[in-house]
Design a protein around this motif. Structure first.
Motif, PDB file in Angstrom:
ATOM      1  N   TRP A  16     -30.964 -36.040 -42.983  1.00 13.22           N
ATOM      2  CA  TRP A  16     -30.005 -35.961 -41.891  1.00 13.22           C
ATOM      3  C   TRP A  16     -28.758 -35.182 -42.328  1.00 13.22           C
ATOM      4  O   TRP A  16     -28.264 -34.320 -41.595  1.00 13.22           O
ATOM      5  CB  TRP A  16     -29.635 -37.372 -41.429  1.00 13.22           C
ATOM      6  N   LEU A  17     -28.262 -35.476 -43.527  1.00 18.47           N
ATOM      7  CA  LEU A  17     -27.091 -34.761 -44.041  1.00 18.47           C
ATOM      8  C   LEU A  17     -27.382 -33.271 -44.191  1.00 18.47           C
ATOM      9  O   LEU A  17     -26.565 -32.425 -43.824  1.00 18.47           O
ATOM     10  CB  LEU A  17     -26.638 -35.354 -45.378  1.00 18.47           C
ATOM     11  N   GLU A  18     -28.549 -32.933 -44.710  1.00 17.68           N
ATOM     12  CA  GLU A  18     -28.926 -31.533 -44.901  1.00 17.68           C
ATOM     13  C   GLU A  18     -29.024 -30.789 -43.569  1.00 17.68           C
ATOM     14  O   GLU A  18     -28.707 -29.606 -43.495  1.00 17.68           O
ATOM     15  CB  GLU A  18     -30.261 -31.426 -45.634  1.00 17.68           C
ATOM     16  N   GLY A  19     -29.453 -31.477 -42.539  1.00 16.01           N
ATOM     17  CA  GLY A  19     -29.628 -30.853 -41.238  1.00 16.01           C
ATOM     18  C   GLY A  19     -28.385 -30.833 -40.371  1.00 16.01           C
ATOM     19  O   GLY A  19     -28.401 -30.288 -39.270  1.00 16.01           O
ATOM     20  N   SER A  20     -27.311 -31.414 -40.846  1.00 20.33           N
ATOM     21  CA  SER A  20     -26.064 -31.483 -40.082  1.00 20.33           C
ATOM     22  C   SER A  20     -25.117 -30.358 -40.499  1.00 20.33           C
ATOM     23  O   SER A  20     -25.117 -29.926 -41.649  1.00 20.33           O
ATOM     24  CB  SER A  20     -25.371 -32.829 -40.326  1.00 20.33           C
ATOM     25  N   ALA A  21     -24.304 -29.915 -39.546  1.00 20.16           N
ATOM     26  CA  ALA A  21     -23.290 -28.895 -39.855  1.00 20.16           C
ATOM     27  C   ALA A  21     -22.256 -29.488 -40.805  1.00 20.16           C
ATOM     28  O   ALA A  21     -21.708 -30.567 -40.546  1.00 20.16           O
ATOM     29  CB  ALA A  21     -22.629 -28.418 -38.570  1.00 20.16           C
ATOM     30  N   GLN A  22     -21.992 -28.787 -41.900  1.00 23.01           N
ATOM     31  CA  GLN A  22     -21.096 -29.297 -42.936  1.00 23.01           C
ATOM     32  C   GLN A  22     -19.801 -28.488 -42.966  1.00 23.01           C
ATOM     33  O   GLN A  22     -19.825 -27.265 -43.013  1.00 23.01           O
ATOM     34  CB  GLN A  22     -21.781 -29.207 -44.302  1.00 23.01           C
ATOM     35  N   ARG A  23     -18.686 -29.191 -42.952  1.00 23.19           N
ATOM     36  CA  ARG A  23     -17.380 -28.541 -43.131  1.00 23.19           C
ATOM     37  C   ARG A  23     -17.079 -28.391 -44.610  1.00 23.19           C
ATOM     38  O   ARG A  23     -16.364 -27.482 -45.010  1.00 23.19           O
ATOM     39  CB  ARG A  23     -16.284 -29.356 -42.466  1.00 23.19           C
ATOM     40  N   VAL A  24     -17.594 -29.310 -45.398  1.00 20.74           N
ATOM     41  CA  VAL A  24     -17.511 -29.240 -46.853  1.00 20.74           C
ATOM     42  C   VAL A  24     -18.955 -29.231 -47.338  1.00 20.74           C
ATOM     43  O   VAL A  24     -19.740 -30.111 -46.964  1.00 20.74           O
ATOM     44  CB  VAL A  24     -16.754 -30.460 -47.437  1.00 20.74           C
ATOM     45  N   PRO A  25     -19.338 -28.250 -48.150  1.00 22.47           N
ATOM     46  CA  PRO A  25     -20.731 -28.171 -48.601  1.00 22.47           C
ATOM     47  C   PRO A  25     -21.153 -29.421 -49.382  1.00 22.47           C
ATOM     48  O   PRO A  25     -20.419 -29.914 -50.239  1.00 22.47           O
ATOM     49  CB  PRO A  25     -20.762 -26.939 -49.505  1.00 22.47           C
ATOM     50  N   LEU A  26     -22.340 -29.909 -49.060  1.00 21.56           N
ATOM     51  CA  LEU A  26     -22.935 -31.045 -49.757  1.00 21.56           C
ATOM     52  C   LEU A  26     -24.136 -30.553 -50.555  1.00 21.56           C
ATOM     53  O   LEU A  26     -24.993 -29.857 -50.028  1.00 21.56           O
ATOM     54  CB  LEU A  26     -23.408 -32.105 -48.758  1.00 21.56           C
ATOM     55  N   ARG A  38     -17.751 -46.184 -49.621  1.00 20.18           N
ATOM     56  CA  ARG A  38     -16.749 -45.108 -49.679  1.00 20.18           C
ATOM     57  C   ARG A  38     -17.424 -43.752 -49.821  1.00 20.18           C
ATOM     58  O   ARG A  38     -16.987 -42.755 -49.237  1.00 20.18           O
ATOM     59  CB  ARG A  38     -15.787 -45.356 -50.828  1.00 20.18           C
ATOM     60  N   ALA A  39     -18.513 -43.702 -50.581  1.00 20.37           N
ATOM     61  CA  ALA A  39     -19.265 -42.458 -50.730  1.00 20.37           C
ATOM     62  C   ALA A  39     -19.860 -42.032 -49.391  1.00 20.37           C
ATOM     63  O   ALA A  39     -19.851 -40.845 -49.041  1.00 20.37           O
ATOM     64  CB  ALA A  39     -20.363 -42.628 -51.782  1.00 20.37           C
ATOM     65  N   PHE A  40     -20.357 -42.985 -48.635  1.00 24.11           N
ATOM     66  CA  PHE A  40     -20.924 -42.667 -47.323  1.00 24.11           C
ATOM     67  C   PHE A  40     -19.848 -42.121 -46.390  1.00 24.11           C
ATOM     68  O   PHE A  40     -20.075 -41.159 -45.660  1.00 24.11           O
ATOM     69  CB  PHE A  40     -21.602 -43.895 -46.715  1.00 24.11           C
ATOM     70  N   LEU A  41     -18.651 -42.705 -46.420  1.00 25.82           N
ATOM     71  CA  LEU A  41     -17.543 -42.206 -45.594  1.00 25.82           C
ATOM     72  C   LEU A  41     -17.156 -40.786 -45.985  1.00 25.82           C
ATOM     73  O   LEU A  41     -16.845 -39.961 -45.122  1.00 25.82           O
ATOM     74  CB  LEU A  41     -16.335 -43.132 -45.693  1.00 25.82           C
ATOM     75  N   VAL A  42     -17.187 -40.483 -47.271  1.00 25.47           N
ATOM     76  CA  VAL A  42     -16.889 -39.121 -47.727  1.00 25.47           C
ATOM     77  C   VAL A  42     -17.945 -38.154 -47.201  1.00 25.47           C
ATOM     78  O   VAL A  42     -17.630 -37.041 -46.788  1.00 25.47           O
ATOM     79  CB  VAL A  42     -16.773 -39.064 -49.268  1.00 25.47           C
ATOM     80  N   CYS A  43     -19.204 -38.572 -47.185  1.00 26.47           N
ATOM     81  CA  CYS A  43     -20.266 -37.732 -46.620  1.00 26.47           C
ATOM     82  C   CYS A  43     -20.008 -37.479 -45.131  1.00 26.47           C
ATOM     83  O   CYS A  43     -20.150 -36.344 -44.668  1.00 26.47           O
ATOM     84  CB  CYS A  43     -21.638 -38.383 -46.810  1.00 26.47           C
ATOM     85  N   LEU A  44     -19.627 -38.506 -44.395  1.00 29.53           N
ATOM     86  CA  LEU A  44     -19.304 -38.321 -42.977  1.00 29.53           C
ATOM     87  C   LEU A  44     -18.120 -37.377 -42.808  1.00 29.53           C
ATOM     88  O   LEU A  44     -18.116 -36.517 -41.927  1.00 29.53           O
ATOM     89  CB  LEU A  44     -18.997 -39.662 -42.304  1.00 29.53           C
ATOM     90  N   TRP A  45     -17.118 -37.518 -43.652  1.00 30.27           N
ATOM     91  CA  TRP A  45     -15.934 -36.661 -43.604  1.00 30.27           C
ATOM     92  C   TRP A  45     -16.316 -35.191 -43.816  1.00 30.27           C
ATOM     93  O   TRP A  45     -15.705 -34.290 -43.233  1.00 30.27           O
ATOM     94  CB  TRP A  45     -14.940 -37.132 -44.665  1.00 30.27           C
ATOM     95  N   ALA A  46     -17.341 -34.943 -44.607  1.00 31.35           N
ATOM     96  CA  ALA A  46     -17.774 -33.571 -44.903  1.00 31.35           C
ATOM     97  C   ALA A  46     -18.509 -32.927 -43.735  1.00 31.35           C
ATOM     98  O   ALA A  46     -18.654 -31.706 -43.696  1.00 31.35           O
ATOM     99  CB  ALA A  46     -18.663 -33.568 -46.148  1.00 31.35           C
ATOM    100  N   ALA A  72     -19.153 -31.706 -39.862  1.00 35.07           N
ATOM    101  CA  ALA A  72     -18.324 -31.201 -38.771  1.00 35.07           C
ATOM    102  C   ALA A  72     -18.213 -32.189 -37.613  1.00 35.07           C
ATOM    103  O   ALA A  72     -17.126 -32.422 -37.086  1.00 35.07           O
ATOM    104  CB  ALA A  72     -18.885 -29.863 -38.271  1.00 35.07           C
ATOM    105  N   SER A  73     -19.323 -32.782 -37.197  1.00 34.31           N
ATOM    106  CA  SER A  73     -19.267 -33.660 -36.023  1.00 34.31           C
ATOM    107  C   SER A  73     -18.919 -35.109 -36.322  1.00 34.31           C
ATOM    108  O   SER A  73     -18.790 -35.872 -35.378  1.00 34.31           O
ATOM    109  CB  SER A  73     -20.553 -33.617 -35.229  1.00 34.31           C
ATOM    110  N   TRP A  74     -18.757 -35.479 -37.561  1.00 41.32           N
ATOM    111  CA  TRP A  74     -18.475 -36.875 -37.889  1.00 41.32           C
ATOM    112  C   TRP A  74     -17.143 -37.080 -38.596  1.00 41.32           C
ATOM    113  O   TRP A  74     -16.765 -38.207 -38.884  1.00 41.32           O
ATOM    114  CB  TRP A  74     -19.600 -37.455 -38.745  1.00 41.32           C
ATOM    115  N   ARG A  75     -16.424 -36.020 -38.866  1.00 37.02           N
ATOM    116  CA  ARG A  75     -15.148 -36.152 -39.587  1.00 37.02           C
ATOM    117  C   ARG A  75     -14.192 -37.088 -38.858  1.00 37.02           C
ATOM    118  O   ARG A  75     -13.468 -37.865 -39.473  1.00 37.02           O
ATOM    119  CB  ARG A  75     -14.507 -34.784 -39.780  1.00 37.02           C
ATOM    120  N   TRP A  76     -14.183 -37.029 -37.547  1.00 35.28           N
ATOM    121  CA  TRP A  76     -13.277 -37.868 -36.755  1.00 35.28           C
ATOM    122  C   TRP A  76     -13.479 -39.358 -37.045  1.00 35.28           C
ATOM    123  O   TRP A  76     -12.542 -40.139 -37.006  1.00 35.28           O
ATOM    124  CB  TRP A  76     -13.464 -37.595 -35.258  1.00 35.28           C
TER     125      TRP A  76
END
Length: 83
Positions: free
Chosen positions: A19-29, A67-75, A77-81
């Motif tokens: 899911w993370l790989e398929g999502s638009a990333q504002r910060v590269p994962l 906390r790691a999961f929240l950082v992934c969400l922050w990275a 584009a659509s979940w940073r909020w």
């Protein structure tokens, strides 16, 4: 860039990785199995490796578990909020 170490033997973790790989990333994962070569080379000293989700920044910051999961969400584009 954020390096994410997940449990490659856990079906839920693998699905989250996909899911993370398929999502638009504002910060590269960069996602890696916690049993892989990069995990052993870069994060072997972290006691949580293999037991928790671990995220390491390119500046050496480390987040573990929820906390790691929240950082992934922050990275993302659509979940940073939410993060």
């Amino acid at each position: 860039m954020l390096v994410v170490f997940y449990d490659g033997l856990c079906p839920v973790c693998v699905r989250c990785k996909e899911w993370l790989e398929g999502s638009a990333q504002r910060v590269p994962l960069s996602l890696h199995d916690c049993r892989g070569r990069l995990a052993r080379a870069r994060a072997a000293e972290l006691p949580w490796l293999g037991r928790e989700l671990v995220v390491v920044s390119d500046r050496g910051e480390v987040w573990v578990g929820p906390r790691a999961f929240l950082v992934c969400l922050w990275a993302l584009a659509s979940w940073r909020w939410l993060a």
